[in-house]
Structure formats: structure tokens, C-alpha cells
Design an enzyme around this catalytic site. Sequence first.
Site, PDB file in Angstrom:
ATOM      1  CE  LYS A 142      -3.962   1.916   2.711  1.00 32.21           C
ATOM      2  NZ  LYS A 142      -4.820   1.823   4.142  1.00 32.21           N
ATOM      3  CB  SER A 195      -8.171   3.878   3.166  1.00 38.32           C
ATOM      4  OG  SER A 195      -7.265   3.015   3.689  1.00 38.32           O
ATOM      5  CB  SER A 209      -8.381   0.768   5.922  1.00 32.30           C
ATOM      6  OG  SER A 209      -9.160   1.959   5.926  1.00 32.30           O
TER       7      SER A 209
HETATM    8  N1  GLN Z   1     -13.041   4.489   6.432  1.00 29.22           N
HETATM    9  C1  GLN Z   1     -12.372   5.137   7.883  1.00 29.22           C
HETATM   10  C2  GLN Z   1     -11.754   6.485   7.639  1.00 29.22           C
HETATM   11  O1  GLN Z   1     -12.134   6.874   6.898  1.00 29.22           O
HETATM   12  C3  GLN Z   1     -11.321   3.698   7.951  1.00 29.22           C
HETATM   13  C4  GLN Z   1      -9.979   4.054   7.317  1.00 29.22           C
HETATM   14  C5  GLN Z   1      -8.928   3.250   7.722  1.00 29.22           C
HETATM   15  O2  GLN Z   1      -9.087   2.431   8.237  1.00 29.22           O
HETATM   16  N2  GLN Z   1      -7.496   3.711   7.295  1.00 29.22           N
HETATM   17  O3  GLN Z   1     -11.196   6.835   8.582  1.00 29.22           O
END
Ligand code: GLN
Length: 483
Positions: A72, A147, A171
Site C-alpha cells: 500500500k 482505504s 481499512s
Molecule cells: N473508513 C475509515 C476512515 O475513513 C477507516 C479508514 C482506515 O481504516 N484507514 O477513516
Amino acid sequence: MEITSLAAHEIQALIRAGKISPKEVIHALARRIEEVDPVIHGYLSHDVERAIAEAETVDVNLPLGGVPVSIKDVINVKDHPCGCASKILEGYVAPYDATVIARLRAAGAIPFGRLNMDEFAMGSSTENSAFGPTRNPWDTTRIPGGSSGGSAAVVAADEAFAALGTDTGGSIRQPAALCGRVGLKPTYGRVSRYGLVAFASSLDQVGPITKDVRDAALLMNIIAGSDKFDSTTLDEPVPDYTAGLEKGVKSLKLGLPKEYFIEGLDPQVERSVRTAVAQLESLGAEVVELSLPHTEFALSTYYIIAPAEASANLARFDGVRYGFRSTGANVLLYHYVKTREEVFGPEVKRRIILGTYVLSSGYYDAYYLRAQKVRALIRQDFAKAFEKVDAIVCPTSPTPAFKLGERTSDPLSMYLADVFTLAANIAGICGISVPCGFVEREGKRLPVGLQVLGKELNESTLLQVGYAYEQATEWNKPKPQFD
Ligand code: GLN
């Protein structure tokens, strides 16, 4: 059979046996990417020549000897760009390896490519990437989750053997669920965050997204453990996670939290998850209902704490130290403002504004401090539950993958995508998502994920449950057809 369809441990066995060389593996992967990534858009970039150069010297007898692992775009890989799918890091090249990368290399893996993500890991659909969204291989008109959407999509589309993602509120688990693959969020402090670009430091963890549970265990063996460069890592020995995989679920007590079966949970997703729980029961697990009473506050607690920490962490992107620099400002303060105004995306700006607001004097007590108190209650809910059960089983995501664009203008509905995953990060516990079937939408099969949550440092139990379930059902085996 295409060799790129294999899991990491399978390709490693072939490499070790001399049936294929690491170089041939990289070539096959590059061909597959060329073939499918124009549609999927899981990679932001990849460097085949460099990977081949590394493949030449790799020790194939190491646990991941010769296996490319895709990364990532939020993790520093020395001499590669690292951009968090943001324009503000344009031109930034990592000067060092993150600890997880150093450990992968020491185990013979070849860090490969930069995977698409929501900008700075803020989002649930990968649509917040500054470089365009990733598509879900099961239906390319839909989001892959986020994400770590790039990580999940490339593993599902067989254009990676395994990948690293990060999980601040879901995420890793949510995109793994929506793409029909395995995703594990380790206990907070189990895996080093050194070299991971910080989003919310008290919630972030790096973890694997893989084709099967064995690979998740294998990657955990390599990346877990204390690190002198990250003082929040736990100084506890790392078990051999692959050793316990076959223990089965007979001796285990699993909790079914009633707060996770609520309005808003798609009825077909609910059916898949309940069927999965029944299957675990038939494999010998004991299932009991339980309550996690503060669950309903997890979402609001997260959306105070995460933006607060993000607003502080992202202050470093000022156009002086890293990446993009706006031109034309002749006053220093204006230079900062102009740089950030020009290139941060709307979601990142929203989080920074929210975060600075809840931390400002006058509001700190009412929001941030209060959220920290609720955080303690959520943590207590889990501590009490784990006195009675070995693990908790519930849905990973309330719905299957939604359509691209469907939620982009409604942040709250986007935030709800993580309603079942956030609490684990708030409490610091570990969680895994394993594929548990499909629902049908518009003639396409869309994957559903079963989430298993475990107490601190109990990743072994999650892997044990996940493995038993996977062996019994093989929901991880179907491959998406797309063009
Ligand atoms: N969807 C959540 C956010 O937008 C979690 C994102 C994540 O785990 N990086 O913060």
C-alpha cells in the site's frame, strides 16, 4: 493454470523446489498487471526492472524467498516513491525501509509496486485517491472498499500474490470482505508502525491482505514483533502463527454480539454471516449471544479521535519538508496555506477541519476528552466479553460493495461502511475478515466477509477459526471474471 492465481505460500513452494525462478515469477506478475490493471487500477506504479534485480540475489530457502509482496502506498520502501495517493507527496522518495518492509526483505520477499488507496487512508471506497479509484474485480462498476482498496483488489484479481494494507478503522478488513479475500488487522502494537505514514497514531496498524488464511499467518510470522523504532510495539514473543492453524474450533466459545445485527445490515449479508456462524457451530464451536453495549457510540467516537490525530499528523505537510510545493507565495504562512489548499483532497481537508475543531480550546472537553472516555467504555465492553468467549463473530461490512460514485457526495453514508470494524481499532484488539459467501446484485456475485474479533495478542485464535472455516467452505477459492 496461471501461476499468478496462486497464494504466496504456493508460489514459494514452487520457487523453493526449483520449478520456477523468482525472475519468472516477476515476469508473470508484470504480464498479469499489464493485462488486468488498466481495468482494476490497483497499482499506482510498479518497477519491474528493480524487482528483477532483487530477484537475482534472493535466497529462495527463506520463508517468502522470491515472492513479490505488493505494498500500500502509505508504507516507505527505500528508494521508491511513497505518496499516500496524495498530490501533496508528489516527488517524495522514501529514504528508508519501514520496519515491515525490512522484515519482509529479511524473509526473502520482494516488496513490489505501490497500491492505490484513499488519500492518506481516509475513506472506505478508494475513491478519495488523487489518482482515480480502484475497481472491484467482482463487478468493475463497484468500489473495492477502502482505504486499502488497491491491496484487496489486486489480490482478488490475481495481480498480486499477497499485499500489505493498513487499518485505522477497518481499512484492511472491509476491502478484504468486499473483494472476497482474507484481511487481518493485528492488535495495536503487534506490528511496528515505523515507516508507515501516520493517519491516526493510536489506531493505525499494518497487516496482510491475502488469498488464504495460511498466507495471513505466514505474513504475520514475518512482520509481527517489537521494534526499537516504534515505542508503542508490544514486547511480547511472536508465536508461530502457522503452527496453530489446524487446531480446529472444537474447544472454542464464540460470541455473537447482538449490536452487530441491526437495522442497516443488508438482509442477504446477514443471512451469509448467520450461515457461517452455524457452520462454525457444526464444526464444533460453541456459540453464545452476548452484548457489547457501547457499540452504537463507536462511529462518533472514531470520528472525533481519528480526525484529531490526523490533524496533528498532517501538519507536517507544509510544502517545505516533503513533496509538492506551491509557488508564488511571498509570505511564509501564505506558502503553507496555499500548498495545503491546492493539493489536499476534500476528505483530507474535512478531517483536518474536524480534527482541529475538536481539539480547540473550548471544545476539547466537550468532544475530544469525552470521546476518550467513551473509548475506555468500548474497550471495557470487549474486555468483559473476552472473559466469557474466545472470539467474537459478526459481519465485516453491513453491505456488499456499492457502486462507484454512490456515496461520494454523502460523507456520513461513506463513514457507515466501517460501522462494524471501527470498534476493534478503538479498543486496540485484533480482527480478521474471511470470505463467507456471495450475494447477487444485477447478475453479479459480490463477496461477503465474516469478521472474527479477538482479544489483545490473540491473533492465533482468529487464524485458527478462519482456517477451520476456510477449509470447510473454500469461499476463498472462487475467482472473479471481469473484462
Ligand atoms: N473508513 C475509515 C476512515 O475513513 C477507516 C479508514 C482506515 O481504516 N484507514 O477513516
